[in-house]
Motif scaffolding. Structure first.
Motif, PDB file in Angstrom:
ATOM      1  N   PHE A 125     -22.801  33.158  11.294  1.00 26.06           N
ATOM      2  CA  PHE A 125     -23.120  34.058  10.182  1.00 26.06           C
ATOM      3  C   PHE A 125     -24.455  33.664   9.546  1.00 26.06           C
ATOM      4  O   PHE A 125     -25.333  34.509   9.339  1.00 26.06           O
ATOM      5  N   HIS A 126     -24.617  32.376   9.263  1.00 25.55           N
ATOM      6  CA  HIS A 126     -25.870  31.924   8.632  1.00 25.55           C
ATOM      7  C   HIS A 126     -27.045  32.066   9.582  1.00 25.55           C
ATOM      8  O   HIS A 126     -28.176  32.339   9.135  1.00 25.55           O
ATOM      9  N   TYR A 128     -27.597  34.414  11.885  1.00 28.12           N
ATOM     10  CA  TYR A 128     -28.055  35.811  11.887  1.00 28.12           C
ATOM     11  C   TYR A 128     -28.566  36.251  10.517  1.00 28.12           C
ATOM     12  O   TYR A 128     -29.305  37.232  10.426  1.00 28.12           O
ATOM     13  N   GLU A 129     -28.170  35.526   9.473  1.00 26.12           N
ATOM     14  CA  GLU A 129     -28.693  35.847   8.138  1.00 26.12           C
ATOM     15  C   GLU A 129     -30.079  35.253   7.910  1.00 26.12           C
ATOM     16  O   GLU A 129     -30.842  35.777   7.086  1.00 26.12           O
ATOM     17  N   ASP A 130     -30.446  34.189   8.645  1.00 26.02           N
ATOM     18  CA  ASP A 130     -31.699  33.475   8.389  1.00 26.02           C
ATOM     19  C   ASP A 130     -32.724  33.610   9.510  1.00 26.02           C
ATOM     20  O   ASP A 130     -33.909  33.336   9.276  1.00 26.02           O
ATOM     21  N   ARG A 138     -31.796  43.244  10.002  1.00 25.36           N
ATOM     22  CA  ARG A 138     -31.079  43.102   8.727  1.00 25.36           C
ATOM     23  C   ARG A 138     -31.547  44.129   7.701  1.00 25.36           C
ATOM     24  O   ARG A 138     -30.765  44.548   6.839  1.00 25.36           O
ATOM     25  N   SER A 143     -25.760  42.858   5.713  1.00 24.90           N
ATOM     26  CA  SER A 143     -24.938  41.705   6.078  1.00 24.90           C
ATOM     27  C   SER A 143     -23.917  42.015   7.174  1.00 24.90           C
ATOM     28  O   SER A 143     -23.340  41.100   7.758  1.00 24.90           O
ATOM     29  N   ALA A 146     -24.442  40.120  10.475  1.00 27.80           N
ATOM     30  CA  ALA A 146     -23.898  38.771  10.586  1.00 27.80           C
ATOM     31  C   ALA A 146     -22.377  38.798  10.743  1.00 27.80           C
ATOM     32  O   ALA A 146     -21.812  37.996  11.498  1.00 27.80           O
ATOM     33  N   TRP A 147     -21.702  39.715  10.050  1.00 27.08           N
ATOM     34  CA  TRP A 147     -20.246  39.824  10.185  1.00 27.08           C
ATOM     35  C   TRP A 147     -19.848  40.186  11.618  1.00 27.08           C
ATOM     36  O   TRP A 147     -18.900  39.640  12.174  1.00 27.08           O
TER      37      TRP A 147
END
Length: 627
Positions: A125-126, A128-130, A138, A143, A146-147
């Motif tokens: 998750f982190h 794909y978020e960063d 994104r 979000s 990432a889910w």
């Protein structure tokens, strides 16, 4: 008056010695002082990590019973009260908490599995978020990107595990590898079916998250084509129209979005999906390529999207989908499971010779069989198939013969359609038995290890059976009989307690002979102390009760014919486990159970309740027979 004296041992751990104790210690009648000292050590260490000052620190401290009358706010004050026998309203909560910590140690595999799932989900998750490669993705999806990817990683992980618990030959091999498998791990392996179900639940949860997230992604891709989405999202959605451009938004137009969902709703027309729809279903997530990241600085260029076609510093970004990775997760387990199925198929075609058929009055069919290169251990089980009854059904049965015998046997009780059909196929309902060569063919898969095979690994073992659940212990008791006959056999096992709870008196018929021979052999060898057995009858009618009462004073039991008298009613497990703990105060006792789930929960609770907190005290290790 009483006092305690602390000695600091470093790291905030305080050792407490009891100098005196109150005369009224009613609340601690069932607890040894050492148990409470160990509890204090655990809580002292926990409190020290939190920076609390031990309440018992200092010189000699006098504590009176009035301490229990006021509110105790600190854990150490409460433990001091417990050590001195003062009654407190929450001492049971502390005891329950300590037992809970102990129970968690027995669920290490479950906790490891849960921890790995959380780690993979949070880490993915982190990422794909960063990750810079997915900044533009994104911007369009938010979000839910990432889910979707985090749940996909957990889905791959659980799909890798789902087949391993049902690979019976692999589990049996691991159980037999005593070098790499300790007793605690073997007990975890016995819960393979429960673990299989837990992994299946994990797959269901992650699949739901993955599908919901991608449905939201499709909708956000669609809204990115509208003017309300903003210029940057419109710009990203428009990429891919020229030959030298790669697309980011797989939903190219509103019309395509409608075509996609109409195709998904009409399952009969799924085969008519065009190539673009197939790409949408396969590659919903696309990121910027590594080469494009070198030429196109995302943090600088995302705010200058109108210059992408003209500025050399911000060329058009190029995108690509992720390479397939699911096959890497499932390849090895699939190869193992294919080998498992090959072994089972080979065993299915091996010839099984039926040597003897016995029908017992309690509705139990006993089959004696032989098979080439068949090697078994006490307490193991096999899977049986009768092709004349069903070509697909395999049913597990515990072996009731001993490894020292030249055949293997099972006892089948009529409890359903399949067992009733087998009972009939072998002529058990007829007065005259069929010739052995006319009997239907049987296929055997196994043998496989089970929890009861560890009986011989303990110095003291407790075997508890209910009804037909006595079958695994028949093999074990027979093996004990043969081992006692062989003077060259050295046994770790020194004491066996056997409990059998049965509702029907006729069920004792086939098992009483085994107990009689074992009882006689132990008496001849001078080992009467080796086996203590207790038989409980929970069902009888009026005529049987009268017969029992008339012969109550006989030396031989009227039902079983044994010297040990049958008990009537259900056992008081509190009293039984209390006696076991008193007779073996510093032993590890293996408790083996085969029977209904309701009684299993009671026995497991007794094992937890009467196991000492002190690792040097008595420890009850619960093992449940399961298929």
């Amino acid at each position: 008056m009483s006092g305690i004296r602390p000695w600091g041992l470093g790291n905030g751990v305080v050792l407490v010695a009891v100098v005196g104790q109150q005369s009224s210690c009613q609340s601690l009648s069932g607890w040894r002082r050492w148990d409470l000292v160990v509890l204090l050590l655990l809580l002292s260490q926990e409190s020290a990590m939190a920076g609390d000052q031990p309440a018992c620190d200092g010189e000699w401290r006098e504590i009176s019973p009035c301490l229990a009358q006021r509110e105790v706010k600190k854990k150490h004050e409460l433990i001091c009260c417990l050590l001195l026998g003062a009654q407190t309203p929450i001492d049971q909560k502390l005891v329950y908490r300590l037992l809970t910590i102990k129970q968690l140690k027995g669920k290490s595999i479950w906790l490891v599995w849960l921890g790995l799932n959380f780690y993979l989900f949070i880490d993915t998750f982190h990422w794909y978020e960063d990750e810079d490669a997915y900044i533009y993705t994104r911007i369009m999806l938010g979000s839910t990107l990432a889910w979707a990817r985090a749940s996909a990683t957990c889905l791959n992980f659980n799909c890798m595990l789902i087949l391993l618990p049902v690979s019976r030959n692999l589990i049996s091999f691991l159980r037999g590898a005593s070098i790499c498998c300790g007793g605690a791990l073997r007990r975890q392996l016995d819960k393979n079916i429960m673990f299989h179900k837990m992994v299946a639940h994990g797959i269901a949860v992650n699949t739901t998250i993955h599908i919901v997230a991608h449905l939201i992604n499709i909708e956000r891709y669609h809204t990115s084509q509208s003017k309300e989405a903003g210029e940057l999202r419109n710009k990203l959605s428009g990429l891919g129209k020229s030959p030298n451009e790669s697309y980011l938004n797989p939903i190219r137009t509103y019309e395509m979005h409608k075509l996609l969902f109409s195709s998904l709703k009409k399952t009969k027309q799924m085969s008519g999906l065009n190539d673009m729809n197939a790409k949408v279903l396969i590659q919903l997530v696309r990121g910027q390529t590594p080469q494009s990241l070198l030429r196109h600085n995302v943090t600088y260029c995302k705010d200058r999207y109108w210059e992408w076609e003209n500025a050399t510093q911000c060329p058009l970004p190029q995108f690509s989908g992720n390479k397939p990775v699911a096959w890497k997760w499932v390849l090895s387990p699939m190869v193992l499971y294919i080998c498992e199925r090959i072994v089972r198929f080979w065993r299915f075609h091996q010839e099984v010779v039926i040597t003897k058929v016995v029908t017992h009055s309690s509705g139990v069919l006993e089959l004696h069989m032989k098979k080439r290169d068949f090697k078994m251990g006490p307490g193991q089980y096999i899977f049986l198939q009768c092709p004349s009854v069903s070509q697909l059904e395999w049913h597990p049965f515990t072996l009731t013969s001993a490894p020292e015998e030249d055949f293997f046997s099972v006892h089948i009780r009529v409890t359903g359609d399949w067992t009733a059909a087998v009972f009939k196929a072998f002529g058990a309902e007829e007065r005259a038995f069929k010739e052995l060569w006319t009997l239907p063919r049987l296929a055997v898969d196994g043998p496989y290890g089970s929890a009861t095979t560890d009986v011989f690994h303990y110095r003291v073992s407790v075997c508890i059976a209910a009804g037909i659940g006595v079958t695994p212990f028949a093999s074990i008791l027979k093996s004990m009989w043969y081992k006692c006959c062989n003077l060259n056999t050295a046994l770790v096992l020194q004491k066996v307690y056997f409990y059998w709870i049965c509702r029907d008196p006729s069920a004792f018929e086939w098992f009483a002979d085994l107990l009689f021979h074992l009882e006689t052999k132990m008496a001849e060898k001078g080992k009467n102390y080796f086996l203590s057995y207790h038989i409980f009858l929970t069902g009888w009618d009026e005529s049987q009760a009268t017969h029992i009462a008339l012969h109550y004073d006989d030396k031989i039991d009227v039902i079983t014919g044994l010297r040990q008298k049958t008990c009537y009613g259900r056992p008081n497990w509190d009293n039984e486990f209390k006696k076991l703990a008193e007779n073996h105060p510093s032993n590890s006792i293996g408790v083996f159970f085969c029977g209904p789930k309701t009684l299993s929960k009671i026995i497991q609770k007794m094992c937890n309740s009467y196991s000492s907190v002190d690792p040097r005290g008595v420890q009850f290790h619960y093992n449940k027979e399961s298929f």
